[in-house]
Design an enzyme around this catalytic site. Structure first.
Site, PDB file in Angstrom:
ATOM      1  N   TYR A  47       0.855  -1.229   0.025  1.00  0.00           N
ATOM      2  CA  TYR A  47       0.189  -0.127   0.085  1.00  0.00           C
ATOM      3  C   TYR A  47       0.822   1.251  -0.200  1.00  0.00           C
ATOM      4  CZ  TYR A  47       1.282   0.559   4.904  1.00  0.00           C
ATOM      5  OH  TYR A  47       1.876   0.918   6.081  1.00  0.00           O
ATOM      6  N   TYR A  87      -8.687   8.680  10.979  1.00  0.00           N
ATOM      7  CA  TYR A  87      -8.034   9.144  12.346  1.00  0.00           C
ATOM      8  C   TYR A  87      -8.941   9.838  12.876  1.00  0.00           C
ATOM      9  CZ  TYR A  87      -4.027   6.043  10.955  1.00  0.00           C
ATOM     10  OH  TYR A  87      -3.143   5.118  10.545  1.00  0.00           O
ATOM     11  N   PHE A 100      -5.509   6.131  -0.392  1.00  0.00           N
ATOM     12  CA  PHE A 100      -4.620   4.836  -0.344  1.00  0.00           C
ATOM     13  C   PHE A 100      -4.755   4.277  -1.753  1.00  0.00           C
ATOM     14  CE2 PHE A 100      -5.029   5.386   4.204  1.00  0.00           C
ATOM     15  CZ  PHE A 100      -3.805   5.257   4.948  1.00  0.00           C
ATOM     16  N   ILE A 111      -7.670   1.293  10.435  1.00  0.00           N
ATOM     17  CA  ILE A 111      -8.722   1.946  10.440  1.00  0.00           C
ATOM     18  C   ILE A 111      -9.913   1.520   9.762  1.00  0.00           C
ATOM     19  CG2 ILE A 111      -7.295   4.109  10.656  1.00  0.00           C
ATOM     20  CD1 ILE A 111      -7.431   4.539   7.644  1.00  0.00           C
ATOM     21  N   PHE A 155       2.845   9.749   3.088  1.00  0.00           N
ATOM     22  CA  PHE A 155       2.863   9.594   4.642  1.00  0.00           C
ATOM     23  C   PHE A 155       3.560   8.161   5.104  1.00  0.00           C
ATOM     24  CE2 PHE A 155      -1.708   9.266   4.433  1.00  0.00           C
ATOM     25  CZ  PHE A 155      -1.740   8.216   4.864  1.00  0.00           C
ATOM     26  N   ASP A 156       2.923   7.202   4.161  1.00  0.00           N
ATOM     27  CA  ASP A 156       3.342   5.795   4.553  1.00  0.00           C
ATOM     28  C   ASP A 156       3.652   5.028   3.171  1.00  0.00           C
ATOM     29  OD1 ASP A 156       4.178   3.597   5.875  1.00  0.00           O
ATOM     30  OD2 ASP A 156       2.060   3.161   6.903  1.00  0.00           O
TER      31      ASP A 156
END
Length: 233
Positions: free
Chosen positions: A153, A207, A224, A181, A163-164
């Site tokens: 992902y 979040y 995502f 989540i 961010f990831d």
């Protein structure tokens, strides 16, 4: 040797507040102890400024001086505790107000983004408000909420900031479907092994009001790309 902002050595001239009266110091050359003291004070001041802590420089220095010289404190322990309790409350209230303001701005931006995104080709919207687009259809099993899966992902903010990313780490992630989540939990159960989607998750399915500092702000909508590699169990 620490230097002043203009690139000149620290000295005790009329333009420089550092005294030269300590043993070993001259008008041109402060001692190492003076340089260290100045550096510590500078770091402390910058930290207080960055955190926007309201302090009176003169009283701050008086407190430091009394502590270092073991002088009689000008406040009792009870007074100090009462003052700091009130200060903590004020700082917490300020932080909550700032977070609420940022959350509101992020939610407004996210709502506008999702409204525009919903008009694009291939976008599907679920009853919860989750949006997704199928990039590759899967052919394997679909996970349930109690499954454990292996995924690749990449997560971004709506401005494109990454961010990831499991791709950047060079290894897929394994986790329980009900341990992430809620937007992920919902999306994964709509996928099959080998499938790949782009999913747009409103803040209430991500979040929420707290965000995930320091990168994901409160009320942030997230994007995502998810590749479901395998349903492990």
């Amino acid at each position: 040797m620490l230097t002043a902002a203009a690139g000149q050595p620290l000295s005790a001239t009329a333009q420089d507040p550092l005294p030269a009266g300590r043993p070993g110091a001259t008008a041109q050359q402060p001692t190492f102890e003076q340089d260290v003291s100045y550096a510590i004070g500078l770091f402390m001041g910058r930290d207080l400024l960055q955190k926007q802590v309201p302090v009176d420089p003169n009283h701050l220095m008086a407190g430091i001086r009394d502590a270092l010289t073991k002088a009689q404190p000008r406040m009792s322990n009870e007074q100090i505790q009462a003052v700091m309790t009130r200060f903590d409350q004020q700082m917490n209230e300020r932080a909550q107000k700032e977070m609420a303001s940022e959350s509101e701005k992020n939610k407004e931006a996210g709502a506008a983004f999702l409204a525009d995104n919903a008009k694009k080709d291939g976008i599907q919207t679920t009853a919860s408000g989750l949006q997704y687009r199928v990039l590759e259809e899967g052919t394997g099993d679909s996970p349930t909420a109690s499954s454990t899966v292996s995924c690749h992902y990449e997560g971004t903010l709506i401005d494109g900031t990454v961010f990831d990313s499991s791709y950047k780490r060079g290894a897929p992630a394994e986790f329980p479907v009900n341990g992430v989540i809620s937007g992920w939990t919902e999306m994964l159960q709509l996928m099959k092994e080998g499938g790949k989607v782009e999913v747009f998750i409103p803040s209430n399915l991500a979040y929420g009001e707290r965000g995930a500092p320091p990168v994901i702000g409160p009320g942030a909508t997230l994007v995502f790309k998810i590749e479901l590699l395998k349903v492990l169990q």
